[in-house]
Write an enzyme that holds these catalytic residues in place. Structure first.
Site, PDB file in Angstrom:
ATOM      1  N   PHE A   1       0.831  -1.213   0.000  1.00 41.91           N
ATOM      2  CA  PHE A   1       0.000   0.000   0.000  1.00 41.91           C
ATOM      3  C   PHE A   1       0.871   1.271   0.000  1.00 41.91           C
ATOM      4  O   PHE A   1       0.886   2.037  -0.964  1.00 41.91           O
ATOM      5  CB  PHE A   1      -0.944  -0.070   1.213  1.00 41.91           C
TER       6      PHE A   1
ATOM      7  N   GLY B   1       1.864  -7.662  -0.726  1.00 37.08           N
ATOM      8  CA  GLY B   1       1.808  -6.674  -1.811  1.00 37.08           C
ATOM      9  C   GLY B   1       1.239  -7.320  -3.067  1.00 37.08           C
ATOM     10  O   GLY B   1       1.210  -8.541  -3.189  1.00 37.08           O
TER      11      GLY B   1
ATOM     12  N   TYR C   1       4.440  -7.122  17.200  1.00 33.60           N
ATOM     13  CA  TYR C   1       4.717  -6.151  16.128  1.00 33.60           C
ATOM     14  C   TYR C   1       5.390  -4.900  16.703  1.00 33.60           C
ATOM     15  O   TYR C   1       6.408  -4.424  16.187  1.00 33.60           O
ATOM     16  CB  TYR C   1       3.410  -5.804  15.419  1.00 33.60           C
TER      17      TYR C   1
END
Ligand code: UDP
Length: 321
Positions: free
Chosen positions: A11, A36, A149
């Site tokens: 993105f 992607g 994360y």
């Protein structure tokens, strides 16, 4: 200038490549297409200043060859999307930390500048809002997978500062809920993508919890402007910047806004967190950036309102369905 963009078919990566090329630069894009998509960079096909390589950043031979060619590396390749963090923490740590560590080492070896894509997630569940770059980070237990994360990106930031000490030019960007056309697949994408897809398909919008949690959504064009300046401005080196905007909105209000703008007669359902993420999740109640540093040093100034950004995004998704 010559740039390497990792995560080029993602993105943010695809929008970044487009703008760098528009500004007359030479760009190498790298992506393993794990999240992607080729269609994100379809419009760049045939551009003589753009070369695209399909490979994971773990392939050091390919990565090194690309690093040697460029002046600046935008490192965006990562496992992103909250649902992905809770599904596969090992992959998150491998890609976002281990392979990234190797990329930074190669960049240092070849004396290249790195702009690292970090995240607002690093502030964790701190309640000292708005978040300033030097603020403390507050995370939950490591038994809760969501935090993997934030931990991986925090470690990346430390690595960047470690290499900066050795003389490598680095800039760290913490993105705040970027949205716009080409956001990730709707099942794994952020809340804007999910709500828009649900609205357009006539499905109820699934608000998690009670919907009072807040975010500041930032349209992709604003994010890209700040990102490009971060690679250009010398004074930015060795620093962290929040890239977001100050307009905080609750998730319930976002859902209502999307229903209103899309003109669909949809409904809202409240979904418990466990149903969507499983048990290894906890939410971040408030998230809002202090963007003074980006304003001062990068000349950053987000201009696209949530209404305008949502209109553009809804229009784009309407054509996809
Ligand atoms: N969320 C929601 N419904 C969805 C997807 C997300 O209510 O279908 C909520 C999520 O629980 C969180 C917020 O929207 O409170 C933002 O989630 P997102 O996945 O976009 O990323 P985050 O900001 O948490 O990193």
């Amino acid at each position: 200038m010559k740039y390497l963009v990792t995560g080029a078919a993602g993105f943010i990566g695809s929008h970044l490549c487009t703008e760098l090329l528009k500004q007359g630069n030479q760009v190498w894009g790298l992506d393993d297409l794990s999240s992607g998509k080729l269609e994100n960079i379809e419009h760049l096909k045939g551009n003589p200043n753009f070369e695209f390589v399909i490979s994971c950043i773990s392939n050091e031979a390919i990565l090194q060859e690309l690093i040697k060619k460029v002046d600046v590396i935008y490192h965006l390749a990562a496992i992103v999307g909250v649902k992905r963090y809770v599904e596969d923490p090992v992959k998150v740590i491998d890609v976002n930390l281990c392979y990234t560590s190797r990329l930074l080492e190669l960049a240092w070896k070849h004396d290249k500048k790195v702009v690292l894509a970090s995240t607002s997630e690093v502030y964790g569940k701190s309640d000292k809002v708005p978040f300033k770059e030097e603020d403390n980070r507050i995370y939950g237990s490591s038994t809760i997978d969501r935090w993997c994360y934030a931990i991986s990106k925090t470690a990346d930031e430390h690595l960047c500062f470690g290499y900066a000490k050795k003389g490598m030019p680095v800039v760290i960007l913490r993105f705040f809920n970027a949205y716009g056309p080409r956001t990730n697949s709707w099942a794994y994408g952020g809340v804007v993508t999910r709500f828009i897809n649900q609205a357009l398909k006539g499905e109820p919008l699934t608000v998690h919890g009670n919907g009072t949690q807040t975010r500041c959504f930032t349209y992709i064009d604003d994010i890209i402007k700040g990102t490009i300046e971060a690679g250009r401005v010398r004074e930015a080196e060795g620093k962290i910047f929040n890239l977001g905007n100050r307009n905080e909105i609750s998730i319930l209000d976002l859902a209502n806004k999307i229903l209103e703008i899309s003109g669909k007669n949809g409904s809202i359902v409240f979904q418990c967190y466990e149903e969507f993420y499983g048990s290894s999740y906890e939410d971040i109640p408030r998230r809002s950036p202090d963007i003074t540093a980006a304003e001062k040093i990068l000349g950053y100034c987000p201009t696209i309102s949530l209404e305008d950004g949502l209109k553009k995004t809804i229009e784009w998704y309407s054509k996809k369905l």
